[in-house]
Each structure stands twice: as C-alpha cells, then as structure tokens.
Design an enzyme around this catalytic site. Structure first.
Site, PDB file in Angstrom:
ATOM      1  N   ARG A 129       0.814  -1.240   0.000  1.00 28.35           N
ATOM      2  CA  ARG A 129       0.000   0.000   0.000  1.00 28.35           C
ATOM      3  C   ARG A 129       0.839   1.277   0.000  1.00 28.35           C
ATOM      4  O   ARG A 129       0.391   2.331   0.419  1.00 28.35           O
ATOM      5  CB  ARG A 129      -0.978   0.016   1.172  1.00 28.35           C
ATOM      6  N   LYS A 151       2.556  11.004 -11.832  1.00 25.02           N
ATOM      7  CA  LYS A 151       1.609  10.135 -12.556  1.00 25.02           C
ATOM      8  C   LYS A 151       2.320   8.812 -12.799  1.00 25.02           C
ATOM      9  O   LYS A 151       3.401   8.784 -13.407  1.00 25.02           O
ATOM     10  CB  LYS A 151       1.221  10.743 -13.901  1.00 25.02           C
ATOM     11  N   GLU A 193       8.221  16.214 -26.323  1.00 20.81           N
ATOM     12  CA  GLU A 193       7.706  16.717 -25.037  1.00 20.81           C
ATOM     13  C   GLU A 193       8.396  18.033 -24.652  1.00 20.81           C
ATOM     14  O   GLU A 193       7.789  18.888 -24.005  1.00 20.81           O
ATOM     15  CB  GLU A 193       7.883  15.668 -23.926  1.00 20.81           C
ATOM     16  N   LYS A 234       6.943  22.123 -15.405  1.00 22.98           N
ATOM     17  CA  LYS A 234       6.057  21.035 -14.957  1.00 22.98           C
ATOM     18  C   LYS A 234       5.854  21.093 -13.445  1.00 22.98           C
ATOM     19  O   LYS A 234       4.729  20.910 -12.952  1.00 22.98           O
ATOM     20  CB  LYS A 234       6.608  19.667 -15.378  1.00 22.98           C
ATOM     21  N   GLU A 244      -4.804  16.974 -11.395  1.00 22.92           N
ATOM     22  CA  GLU A 244      -5.457  17.297 -12.674  1.00 22.92           C
ATOM     23  C   GLU A 244      -6.944  17.604 -12.526  1.00 22.92           C
ATOM     24  O   GLU A 244      -7.796  17.081 -13.241  1.00 22.92           O
ATOM     25  CB  GLU A 244      -5.240  16.154 -13.675  1.00 22.92           C
ATOM     26  N   ARG A 248      -3.578  21.173 -14.859  1.00 23.17           N
ATOM     27  CA  ARG A 248      -2.635  20.120 -15.242  1.00 23.17           C
ATOM     28  C   ARG A 248      -2.992  19.475 -16.574  1.00 23.17           C
ATOM     29  O   ARG A 248      -2.118  18.947 -17.276  1.00 23.17           O
ATOM     30  CB  ARG A 248      -2.529  19.064 -14.129  1.00 23.17           C
ATOM     31  N   ASN A 252      -1.368  17.684 -21.255  1.00 25.42           N
ATOM     32  CA  ASN A 252      -1.874  16.670 -22.172  1.00 25.42           C
ATOM     33  C   ASN A 252      -1.960  17.183 -23.612  1.00 25.42           C
ATOM     34  O   ASN A 252      -2.494  16.495 -24.492  1.00 25.42           O
ATOM     35  CB  ASN A 252      -3.255  16.214 -21.696  1.00 25.42           C
ATOM     36  N   HIS A 255      -1.923  14.826 -26.582  1.00 29.17           N
ATOM     37  CA  HIS A 255      -2.013  13.450 -26.088  1.00 29.17           C
ATOM     38  C   HIS A 255      -3.348  12.769 -26.389  1.00 29.17           C
ATOM     39  O   HIS A 255      -3.413  11.542 -26.399  1.00 29.17           O
ATOM     40  CB  HIS A 255      -1.739  13.416 -24.583  1.00 29.17           C
ATOM     41  N   HIS A 259      -2.278   9.343 -27.662  1.00 29.53           N
ATOM     42  CA  HIS A 259      -2.591   8.110 -26.926  1.00 29.53           C
ATOM     43  C   HIS A 259      -3.446   7.165 -27.775  1.00 29.53           C
ATOM     44  O   HIS A 259      -3.288   5.938 -27.710  1.00 29.53           O
ATOM     45  CB  HIS A 259      -3.306   8.440 -25.614  1.00 29.53           C
ATOM     46  N   HIS A 274       5.852   6.763 -27.659  1.00 28.68           N
ATOM     47  CA  HIS A 274       5.007   7.814 -27.096  1.00 28.68           C
ATOM     48  C   HIS A 274       5.321   9.197 -27.689  1.00 28.68           C
ATOM     49  O   HIS A 274       4.419   9.926 -28.122  1.00 28.68           O
ATOM     50  CB  HIS A 274       5.165   7.820 -25.579  1.00 28.68           C
TER      51      HIS A 274
HETATM   52  N1  LIG Z   1       4.158   9.840 -15.941  1.00 26.89           N
HETATM   53  C1  LIG Z   1       4.229  10.862 -16.766  1.00 26.89           C
HETATM   54  O1  LIG Z   1       3.995  12.019 -16.404  1.00 26.89           O
HETATM   55  C2  LIG Z   1       4.633  10.619 -18.185  1.00 26.89           C
HETATM   56  C3  LIG Z   1       5.001  11.699 -19.012  1.00 26.89           C
HETATM   57  C4  LIG Z   1       5.406  11.442 -20.309  1.00 26.89           C
HETATM   58  C5  LIG Z   1       5.462  10.133 -20.780  1.00 26.89           C
HETATM   59  N2  LIG Z   1       5.116   9.122 -19.957  1.00 26.89           N
HETATM   60  C6  LIG Z   1       5.246   7.724 -20.409  1.00 26.89           C
HETATM   61  O2  LIG Z   1       6.618   7.478 -20.671  1.00 26.89           O
HETATM   62  C7  LIG Z   1       6.713   6.406 -21.609  1.00 26.89           C
HETATM   63  C8  LIG Z   1       7.734   6.743 -22.675  1.00 26.89           C
HETATM   64  O3  LIG Z   1       8.982   6.932 -22.059  1.00 26.89           O
HETATM   65  P1  LIG Z   1      10.336   6.912 -22.914  1.00 26.89           P
HETATM   66  O4  LIG Z   1      10.161   7.678 -24.152  1.00 26.89           O
HETATM   67  O5  LIG Z   1      11.418   7.254 -21.989  1.00 26.89           O
HETATM   68  O6  LIG Z   1      10.406   5.392 -23.381  1.00 26.89           O
HETATM   69  P2  LIG Z   1      11.134   4.103 -22.792  1.00 26.89           P
HETATM   70  O7  LIG Z   1      11.109   4.077 -21.347  1.00 26.89           O
HETATM   71  O8  LIG Z   1      10.561   2.944 -23.523  1.00 26.89           O
HETATM   72  O9  LIG Z   1      12.645   4.294 -23.253  1.00 26.89           O
HETATM   73  C9  LIG Z   1      12.917   4.343 -24.632  1.00 26.89           C
HETATM   74  C10 LIG Z   1      14.007   3.341 -25.055  1.00 26.89           C
HETATM   75  O10 LIG Z   1      15.267   3.896 -24.702  1.00 26.89           O
HETATM   76  C11 LIG Z   1      16.065   2.911 -24.032  1.00 26.89           C
HETATM   77  N3  LIG Z   1      16.917   3.666 -23.119  1.00 26.89           N
HETATM   78  C12 LIG Z   1      16.546   4.285 -21.974  1.00 26.89           C
HETATM   79  N4  LIG Z   1      17.573   5.002 -21.492  1.00 26.89           N
HETATM   80  C13 LIG Z   1      18.613   4.809 -22.317  1.00 26.89           C
HETATM   81  C14 LIG Z   1      19.943   5.299 -22.350  1.00 26.89           C
HETATM   82  N5  LIG Z   1      20.386   6.176 -21.462  1.00 26.89           N
HETATM   83  N6  LIG Z   1      20.765   4.873 -23.333  1.00 26.89           N
HETATM   84  C15 LIG Z   1      20.300   4.012 -24.287  1.00 26.89           C
HETATM   85  N7  LIG Z   1      19.048   3.546 -24.337  1.00 26.89           N
HETATM   86  C16 LIG Z   1      18.213   3.938 -23.343  1.00 26.89           C
HETATM   87  C17 LIG Z   1      15.073   1.999 -23.380  1.00 26.89           C
HETATM   88  O11 LIG Z   1      15.627   0.719 -23.163  1.00 26.89           O
HETATM   89  C18 LIG Z   1      13.933   1.977 -24.396  1.00 26.89           C
HETATM   90  O12 LIG Z   1      14.185   0.997 -25.387  1.00 26.89           O
HETATM   91  C19 LIG Z   1       5.327   6.173 -22.154  1.00 26.89           C
HETATM   92  O13 LIG Z   1       4.776   5.027 -21.579  1.00 26.89           O
HETATM   93  C20 LIG Z   1       4.558   7.397 -21.701  1.00 26.89           C
HETATM   94  O14 LIG Z   1       3.193   7.134 -21.532  1.00 26.89           O
HETATM   95  C21 LIG Z   1       4.705   9.335 -18.687  1.00 26.89           C
HETATM   96  O1  LIG Z   2       2.083  14.851 -16.214  1.00 21.94           O
HETATM   97  C1  LIG Z   2       1.048  15.045 -16.874  1.00 21.94           C
HETATM   98  O2  LIG Z   2       0.007  15.442 -16.334  1.00 21.94           O
HETATM   99  C2  LIG Z   2       1.010  14.787 -18.321  1.00 21.94           C
HETATM  100  O3  LIG Z   2      -0.048  14.821 -18.923  1.00 21.94           O
HETATM  101  C3  LIG Z   2       2.310  14.520 -19.010  1.00 21.94           C
HETATM  102  C4  LIG Z   2       2.180  13.680 -20.277  1.00 21.94           C
HETATM  103  O4  LIG Z   2       3.310  13.990 -21.078  1.00 21.94           O
HETATM  104  C5  LIG Z   2       2.225  12.187 -20.008  1.00 21.94           C
HETATM  105  O5  LIG Z   2       2.280  11.491 -21.207  1.00 21.94           O
HETATM  106  C6  LIG Z   2       1.161  11.613 -19.091  1.00 21.94           C
HETATM  107  O6  LIG Z   2       1.461  10.287 -18.741  1.00 21.94           O
HETATM  108  C7  LIG Z   2      -0.206  11.595 -19.710  1.00 21.94           C
HETATM  109  O7  LIG Z   2      -1.117  11.425 -18.692  1.00 21.94           O
HETATM  110  P1  LIG Z   2      -2.576  10.826 -18.893  1.00 21.94           P
HETATM  111  O8  LIG Z   2      -3.266  11.241 -17.631  1.00 21.94           O
HETATM  112  O9  LIG Z   2      -3.162  11.424 -20.107  1.00 21.94           O
HETATM  113  O10 LIG Z   2      -2.412   9.362 -19.011  1.00 21.94           O
HETATM  114 ZN   LIG Z   3       3.509  12.555 -22.697  1.00 23.31          ZN
END
Ligand SMILES: NC(=O)c1ccc[n+]([C@@H]2O[C@H](COP(=O)([O-])OP(=O)(O)OC[C@H]3O[C@@H](n4cnc5c(N)ncnc54)[C@H](O)[C@@H]3O)[C@@H](O)[C@H]2O)c1
Ligand SMILES: O=C(O)C(=O)C[C@@H](O)[C@H](O)[C@H](O)COP(=O)(O)O
Ligand SMILES: [Zn+2]
Length: 377
Positions: A129, A151, A193, A234, A244, A248, A252, A255, A259, A274
């Site tokens: 938890r 998130k 981004e 951010k 959100e 916030r 998006n 997105h 998405h 992404h």
């Molecule tokens: N939580 C949030 O606020 C938020 C915001 C934006 C995106 N996201 C999420 O993030 C994800 C995308 O993240 P991403 O673009 O980092 O993709 P990812 O995590 O898949 O990484 C991309 C690729 O790069 C490789 N990699 C990572 N670091 C490396 C390095 N230093 N050197 C060489 N290779 C490396 C990984 O193995 C992978 O193949 C999506 O699922 C998206 O929904 C979340």
């Molecule tokens: O942090 C946020 O809020 C964002 O919307 C950042 C986005 O870049 C990111 O991809 C996020 O995961 C999207 O959120 P979601 O709530 O649409 O799933």
């Molecule tokens: Zn994003």
C-alpha cells in the site's frame, strides 16, 4: 566508500505539501551518486527496476553506488519498450520487489525511461500500500517530463495509462550524461515533449527551441538548460494542480490524439513510441485549432515545420502500418481520461504558447477533421 558528489547539479524544487516536497537534480554523473543520495533518505534497501538495455549500460553502476552507501540492492529487469507497461509487467515487478523483501521504509528506484518510471512508480504506489520511490530517468523524455509529477501507471488493451495512481517520487536524479547513449530516435521522441512545454505556455521557449534544438540533441549546454526549463514548468503546474482537476490537463497537449495512436498501434514501440505519437498529436492539435478559427494556419504550419525539421512525424499517414479510420480513432479517444459526460476534452491553442482546455468538443467536428487529415495523407 561512496562516490563524491558531482559539481553542483542544477536543482528544481517541487514544493508539495504534507512532507512530500522533493528535489529534481540535473547534471552529469548523478547515477554514481544515487547511493549517497538514497542513503540520505534513510533507506536500508533498494529495489532497482530497469529494462534490459538500461541494465546493461547503467545497472552495475547504480547497484555499486547503492551498495557502497550501505544499502542492500537488487535489480528487477523488464523487457525494453512500451509493451512492458502492462498487467503482466506490473505483476512481474511487484513480485520481484516482494522477493527482494522491499519494505515500506525502503526504496523503489526507477532507472530508465518513462516506461520503467511509470511501471516502477505504480508498483511502488501499490506495493504494501505504498513504498517510497526515486526516479533516475535516463531518456530525454523521462528527464523533461515523466519522472516529475507523480503520474504512474500501466496501459490496458482498451487504452493508454488507464490503470494507475498518483504517487510522487522522493527524489529525481536526472543524469544528463546517460543521454549520450540514447538513440537518435528516442532523443527525437523526447524532444516532442520538450517542444510541448513551449507550445503550452511559453512562446519564448518555443522560439529558443527553434534556434537551439541541435544543441539539445548533441549534448551541448542547451541540453541541461532545456531539461531544467521543462522541469521548472512542470513542477509549477503540478504544485498548483497535482491531481489534474484543472490546469494540469494542459500537459496533455497532443495526447488525446497521441494516446489513441499508441493504442491503435498495439503499444508496439517498433511502430510508434510515445513521443512520436505526441509529435503527431501536437501538429493535429494546432491544425484542429486553426480549422476551428482559434489560431492561424501559419502558426499551425510553424509548429509542424519545426517538429518535422527535428525529424518527428506530424501526419497520420506517417504512422507505420497505418492507424485505422476516423471511427477507430474516435473509439480510442473515447477512453481518454479527460472525457466528461461522454464528451471529448481537447487541449487546443489560440497560438504558440497560448494553449487552453476545451471541453465538450463536438464528435462530428472531430470526425470531419480526422477524415480530412486521413485523406490529406
Ligand atoms: N508519468 C508521466 O507524467 C509521463 C510523461 C510522459 C510520458 N510518460 C510515459 O513514458 C513512456 C515513454 O517513455 P520513454 O520515451 O522514456 O520510453 P522508454 O522508457 O521505452 O525508453 C525508450 C528506449 O530507450 C532505451 N533507453 C533508456 N535510457 C537509455 C539510455 N540512457 N541509453 C540508451 N538507451 C536507453 C530503453 O531501453 C527503451 O528501449 C510512455 O509510456 C509514456 O506514456 C509518462
Ligand atoms: O504529467 C502530466 O500530467 C502529463 O499529462 C504529461 C504527459 O506527457 C504524459 O504522457 C502523461 O502520462 C499523460 O497522462 P494521462 O493522464 O493522459 O495518461
Ligand atoms: Zn507525454
């Protein structure tokens, strides 16, 4: 002995209430400092969640750093790519952390891109938890966006990030030297981004990006600067509207379309990642805004031209293997978390840096736009 601390990294503070404030540190060499900084949080053990590619590059370095600081550390390694952000990936990470006997007072360390960050963060939010976690982002996308703001979550076959939780990290260590090993494609994806932050609310930053984007890609001082600017932007939004309820949603931008494209390409990173979905979504959001008379076609063109210059896709026709028809896109968008009373909410723009939340967008209007976009090729 632990590694000495690096020369003053850039620091962005996220002043959340309830003892949840944390720092984002940005600079070269921070992976080697993870141990000392984790020890300062009072943890005795760490479960490091990472993917195969990142484990190979930085797994030993972070583990040695944690062990040198006196923490018991173990690695949980998932396959690289979006497909790991799944129910099966989540179960494997939770069971891996439990097998390591990670307790509530310990740490989950997310070492990798946004996939690892979202997955490990969700495991940390729910394991026993709630366990504390630290983000060590290693992609441009994760350093400018996903490691900040709390998130966390996984994808469902029905839609992107549909199962998740808000769970803030205790610390973010953005080691910008790790970006030296990132592929060009992933650098470009993260750049979508970066540009987004200018397009949302900072026209000057978008202009700066148009001049300086090559420095971000090549690892010049512009890279750390861009990471800090995005994190500051951010952090400000997250502190004002953590869950959100309002502002916030601006983060998006692009997105709702992006998405849907990720779902329609089956979360297959070989086809679309992404950041590429976001790039197409940003261009679509601006062209849709222009079509509705909210901004000029010239500005929409400026956005798409810049993204294309940086090597990003801006058209539906550029989705490898296609993305289905307007109905398939609308069906996927219907699962968007911004939907209210069945109506779509989009983030639209009155110009570059002038984005706003637009609820109640007429489905027929969106369909006509998508049909024209699909016809345009
Ligand atoms: N939580 C949030 O606020 C938020 C915001 C934006 C995106 N996201 C999420 O993030 C994800 C995308 O993240 P991403 O673009 O980092 O993709 P990812 O995590 O898949 O990484 C991309 C690729 O790069 C490789 N990699 C990572 N670091 C490396 C390095 N230093 N050197 C060489 N290779 C490396 C990984 O193995 C992978 O193949 C999506 O699922 C998206 O929904 C979340
Ligand atoms: O942090 C946020 O809020 C964002 O919307 C950042 C986005 O870049 C990111 O991809 C996020 O995961 C999207 O959120 P979601 O709530 O649409 O799933
Ligand atoms: Zn994003």
């Amino acid at each position: 002995m632990s590694a000495p601390m690096s020369d003053a990294p850039l620091a962005v503070h996220v002043p959340l209430d309830g003892g949840r404030a944390y720092d984002i540190l940005i600079g070269r060499g921070l992976v080697a400092e993870a141990g000392a900084r984790a020890a300062a949080l009072g943890a005795r053990a760490a479960g490091i969640v990472t993917d195969e590619t990142v484990a190979e590059l930085y797994g030993a370095r972070i583990r040695e750093s944690l062990e040198a600081a006196g923490l018991r550390a173990g690695l949980i390694v998932v396959a690289p790519g979006e497909a790991s952000k799944s129910y099966a990936g989540y179960a494997a990470v939770c069971d891996g952390l439990l097998a390591l006997k990670i307790e509530r007072g310990d740490l989950v360390v997310a070492l990798g891109g946004g996939v690892v960050g979202d997955l490990a963060g969700f495991a940390a939010a729910t394991l026993r938890r709630g366990v504390r976690f630290v983000q060590v982002p290693t992609t441009l996308l994760a350093q400018v966006d996903s490691s900040v703001g709390g998130k966390t979550g996984i994808n469902s076959p029905l839609g992107k990030n549909l199962v998740g939780a808000f769970h803030q990290p205790r610390l973010v260590l953005a080691d910008t030297a790790t970006l030296d090993t990132l592929s060009e494609r992933e650098m470009r994806a993260g750049y979508a981004e970066v540009a987004k932050y200018g397009l949302i609310g900072d026209a000057d930053f978008f202009g700066w990006c148009e001049t300086n984007w090559r420095g971000i890609f090549s690892g010049g001082p512009e890279r750390d600067e861009a990471v800090a600017i995005c994190c500051r932007a951010k952090a400000g939004v997250v502190v004002r509207d953590e869950r959100e309820d309002g502002e916030r949603a601006l983060l998006n931008l692009g997105h709702t379309f992006g998405h849907a494209l990720e779902r329609l390409t089956g979360y297959d990173s070989a086809r679309l990642v992404h950041g590429e979905g976001v790039a197409i979504g940003l261009a679509l959001a601006f062209r849709f805004s222009a079509r509705l008379g909210l901004c000029s076609g010239q500005e929409a063109g400026r956005v798409a031209n810049h993204l294309a210059l940086a090597g990003l896709p801006t058209r539906l026709a550029q989705v490898p293997g296609g993305c289905g028809d307007a109905d398939a896109l609308l069906d996927a968008m219907a699962q968007d978390k911004k939907v209210r009373d069945g109506a779509l909410t989009f983030i639209l723009a009155r110009g570059i840096g002038r984005s706003f939340i637009a609820p109640g967008i007429d489905r027929a209007e969106v369909r006509a736009f998508l049909e024209d976009e699909l016809r345009a090729g």
